[in-house]
Design an enzyme around this catalytic site. Structure first.
Site, PDB file in Angstrom:
ATOM      1  N   ASP A   1      41.147 -45.337  26.714  1.00 56.32           N
ATOM      2  CA  ASP A   1      42.119 -45.253  27.808  1.00 56.32           C
ATOM      3  C   ASP A   1      42.385 -46.610  28.446  1.00 56.32           C
ATOM      4  O   ASP A   1      43.521 -46.931  28.781  1.00 56.32           O
ATOM      5  CB  ASP A   1      41.590 -44.292  28.893  1.00 56.32           C
ATOM      6  CG  ASP A   1      41.677 -42.842  28.399  1.00 56.32           C
ATOM      7  OD1 ASP A   1      42.453 -42.607  27.432  1.00 56.32           O
ATOM      8  OD2 ASP A   1      40.981 -41.987  28.925  1.00 56.32           O
TER       9      ASP A   1
ATOM     10  N   GLU B   1      34.379  -8.729  17.764  1.00 55.28           N
ATOM     11  CA  GLU B   1      35.730  -9.248  18.029  1.00 55.28           C
ATOM     12  C   GLU B   1      36.059 -10.379  17.045  1.00 55.28           C
ATOM     13  O   GLU B   1      35.162 -10.961  16.457  1.00 55.28           O
ATOM     14  CB  GLU B   1      35.778  -9.800  19.471  1.00 55.28           C
ATOM     15  CG  GLU B   1      35.346  -8.786  20.517  1.00 55.28           C
ATOM     16  CD  GLU B   1      35.179  -9.392  21.911  1.00 55.28           C
ATOM     17  OE1 GLU B   1      35.722 -10.483  22.172  1.00 55.28           O
ATOM     18  OE2 GLU B   1      34.481  -8.773  22.733  1.00 55.28           O
TER      19      GLU B   1
ATOM     20  N   LYS C   1      37.109 -14.150  16.037  1.00 61.36           N
ATOM     21  CA  LYS C   1      36.920 -15.484  16.598  1.00 61.36           C
ATOM     22  C   LYS C   1      38.213 -16.261  16.368  1.00 61.36           C
ATOM     23  O   LYS C   1      38.535 -16.640  15.261  1.00 61.36           O
ATOM     24  CB  LYS C   1      35.733 -16.184  15.933  1.00 61.36           C
ATOM     25  CG  LYS C   1      35.361 -17.481  16.647  1.00 61.36           C
ATOM     26  CD  LYS C   1      34.033 -18.046  16.154  1.00 61.36           C
ATOM     27  CE  LYS C   1      33.623 -19.305  16.910  1.00 61.36           C
ATOM     28  NZ  LYS C   1      34.658 -20.367  16.917  1.00 61.36           N
TER      29      LYS C   1
ATOM     30  N   ARG D   1      37.848 -26.193  28.400  1.00 61.01           N
ATOM     31  CA  ARG D   1      36.387 -26.181  28.430  1.00 61.01           C
ATOM     32  C   ARG D   1      35.825 -27.561  28.727  1.00 61.01           C
ATOM     33  O   ARG D   1      34.847 -27.717  29.459  1.00 61.01           O
ATOM     34  CB  ARG D   1      35.898 -25.699  27.061  1.00 61.01           C
ATOM     35  CG  ARG D   1      34.404 -25.616  26.902  1.00 61.01           C
ATOM     36  CD  ARG D   1      34.036 -25.013  25.539  1.00 61.01           C
ATOM     37  NE  ARG D   1      32.604 -25.091  25.326  1.00 61.01           N
ATOM     38  CZ  ARG D   1      31.989 -26.198  24.919  1.00 61.01           C
ATOM     39  NH1 ARG D   1      32.695 -27.273  24.661  1.00 61.01           N
ATOM     40  NH2 ARG D   1      30.680 -26.222  24.768  1.00 61.01           N
TER      41      ARG D   1
ATOM     42  N   LYS E   1      28.836  -9.392  19.953  1.00 61.51           N
ATOM     43  CA  LYS E   1      28.265  -9.491  21.306  1.00 61.51           C
ATOM     44  C   LYS E   1      27.503  -8.227  21.645  1.00 61.51           C
ATOM     45  O   LYS E   1      27.932  -7.128  21.275  1.00 61.51           O
ATOM     46  CB  LYS E   1      29.382  -9.622  22.357  1.00 61.51           C
ATOM     47  CG  LYS E   1      30.347 -10.740  22.124  1.00 61.51           C
ATOM     48  CD  LYS E   1      31.465 -10.693  23.167  1.00 61.51           C
ATOM     49  CE  LYS E   1      32.444 -11.813  22.882  1.00 61.51           C
ATOM     50  NZ  LYS E   1      33.530 -11.877  23.873  1.00 61.51           N
TER      51      LYS E   1
ATOM     52  N   LYS F   1      30.526 -17.027  10.923  1.00 56.64           N
ATOM     53  CA  LYS F   1      31.618 -17.892  10.500  1.00 56.64           C
ATOM     54  C   LYS F   1      32.029 -17.571   9.072  1.00 56.64           C
ATOM     55  O   LYS F   1      31.170 -17.369   8.202  1.00 56.64           O
ATOM     56  CB  LYS F   1      31.196 -19.369  10.587  1.00 56.64           C
ATOM     57  CG  LYS F   1      30.847 -19.848  11.977  1.00 56.64           C
ATOM     58  CD  LYS F   1      32.018 -19.846  12.933  1.00 56.64           C
ATOM     59  CE  LYS F   1      33.000 -20.976  12.673  1.00 56.64           C
ATOM     60  NZ  LYS F   1      32.567 -22.296  13.137  1.00 56.64           N
TER      61      LYS F   1
END
Ligand SMILES: NC(=O)c1cnc(N)c2cc(Br)sc12
Length: 323
Positions: free
Chosen positions: A39, A118, A120, A141, A291, A315
């Site tokens: 930056d 669920e 991903k 995040r 979960k 995964k």
């Protein structure tokens, strides 16, 4: 007069170089979410251009980053603290590992454990905060404890409710993603414009959400799936499956494929079915999230330093690059 003419020509060449340099870096930083320069280097170069344009206003061109509509192109998005950290998730790569994870977890629990299963979503994490039912903050995040403020940008996403049907103070978290079709269209346009293309929909979503100019975000057809209610007990929610239904009732986009599974075979069937459907989905997925369904039990199991004990990502094997 001769000297002044010469100075002007030197300045003009310098301005052209600086504009090209800064726009190149800007594209890489904001569009590909792949910064190639610190930056401070960007900022120093930007200031050089500002000084030259101040000295020679006739050298200012519309494509100069100093003329960019919306926020200043240099620097970062404002920071946002996450009092409840946005954790990542442990992952497993086979059914055997998934089974081991579930068995280890169940060994420490004296009641049968049901799971909520669920998809991903292959995007980037997003937090939405509402006060009295009005959207007040959207953030990424970041490093889990400090994210970036993308409030103006999330207001341009059609699936993000600006107000809720009830005046709730609530935070929900989920995934911001770019649908596959939007990704293909965007990259085709960038090819046509001679701009660098995005490597994948996740990078495209990140580059589009983390914009300083929300008009750019507005043009990128981003979408969301929300999957977590913060402090769900405040709303009388006892399970993850109920939390998804609760968010859907409030107008959030939730993924319709979630199921409650009482045993591993059901999870296995879900994985098989979703793997078969993967290519036909309108959005990218990179696995399945398993979960513990009971939220009190999630609390009891808690988190390790980095990841929850009560959820795991199965995964998919990395996709073979399609030619
Ligand atoms: N359904 C889910 O909970 C879910 C979906 N997609 C993702 N990329 C993630 C990431 C975390 Br961390 S949870 C989750």
């Amino acid at each position: 007069a001769e000297q002044a003419k010469n100075d002007h020509e030197v300045a003009a060449a310098k301005v052209r170089d600086l504009v090209t340099q800064l726009n190149g870096w800007r594209t890489q930083y904001y569009d590909q979410d792949a910064p190639t320069v610190e930056d401070h280097v960007y900022d120093e170069t930007y200031r050089q251009l500002q000084d030259l344009e101040a000295a020679y206003p006739d050298l200012i061109t519309p494509e100069s980053p100093t003329q960019a509509v919306g926020g200043t192109p240099s620097g970062d998005l404002p920071k946002v603290p996450h009092p409840i950290p946005m954790l990542s998730m442990g992952d497993v790569f086979s059914l055997t590992e998934l089974k081991d994870w579930a068995q280890r977890l169940e060994a420490g629990v004296d009641t049968p454990v049901a799971y909520n299963v669920e998809l991903k979503i292959d995007g980037l994490s997003l937090s939405l905060v509402y006060e009295q039912g009005r959207l007040v903050q959207g953030s990424t995040r970041g490093n889990g404890r400090i994210g970036e403020d993308v409030t103006a940008n999330v207001r341009t996403i059609a699936s993000v409710p600006q107000t809720l049907p009830e005046p709730l103070d609530i935070e929900v978290r989920g995934e911001c993603y770019m649908p596959k079709a939007a990704f293909a269209t965007l990259n085709a346009q960038r090819e046509a414009d001679g701009a660098p293309t995005f490597a994948n929909p996740r990078n495209a979503a990140a580059g589009s959400l983390r914009q300083l100019d929300s008009k750019v975000t507005a043009s990128r057809q981003l979408d969301t799936f929300m999957y977590t209610v913060i402090d769900p007990e405040r709303f009388g929610i006892a399970t993850q499956h109920e939390a998804l239904a609760f968010m859907a009732r409030l107008g959030f986009a939730t993924n319709p494929t979630a199921i409650v599974a009482e045993d591993l075979n059901t999870i296995d069937d879900y994985i098989t079915a979703q793997t078969a459907d993967r290519d036909s989905l309108a959005y990218g997925i990179d696995g399945i999230v398993v979960k513990v369904n009971d939220l009190a039990l999630q609390e009891e199991l808690g988190n390790t330093v980095k990841v929850p004990r009560w959820e795991i990502a199965y995964k998919f094997p990395a996709e073979i690059a399609k030619t």
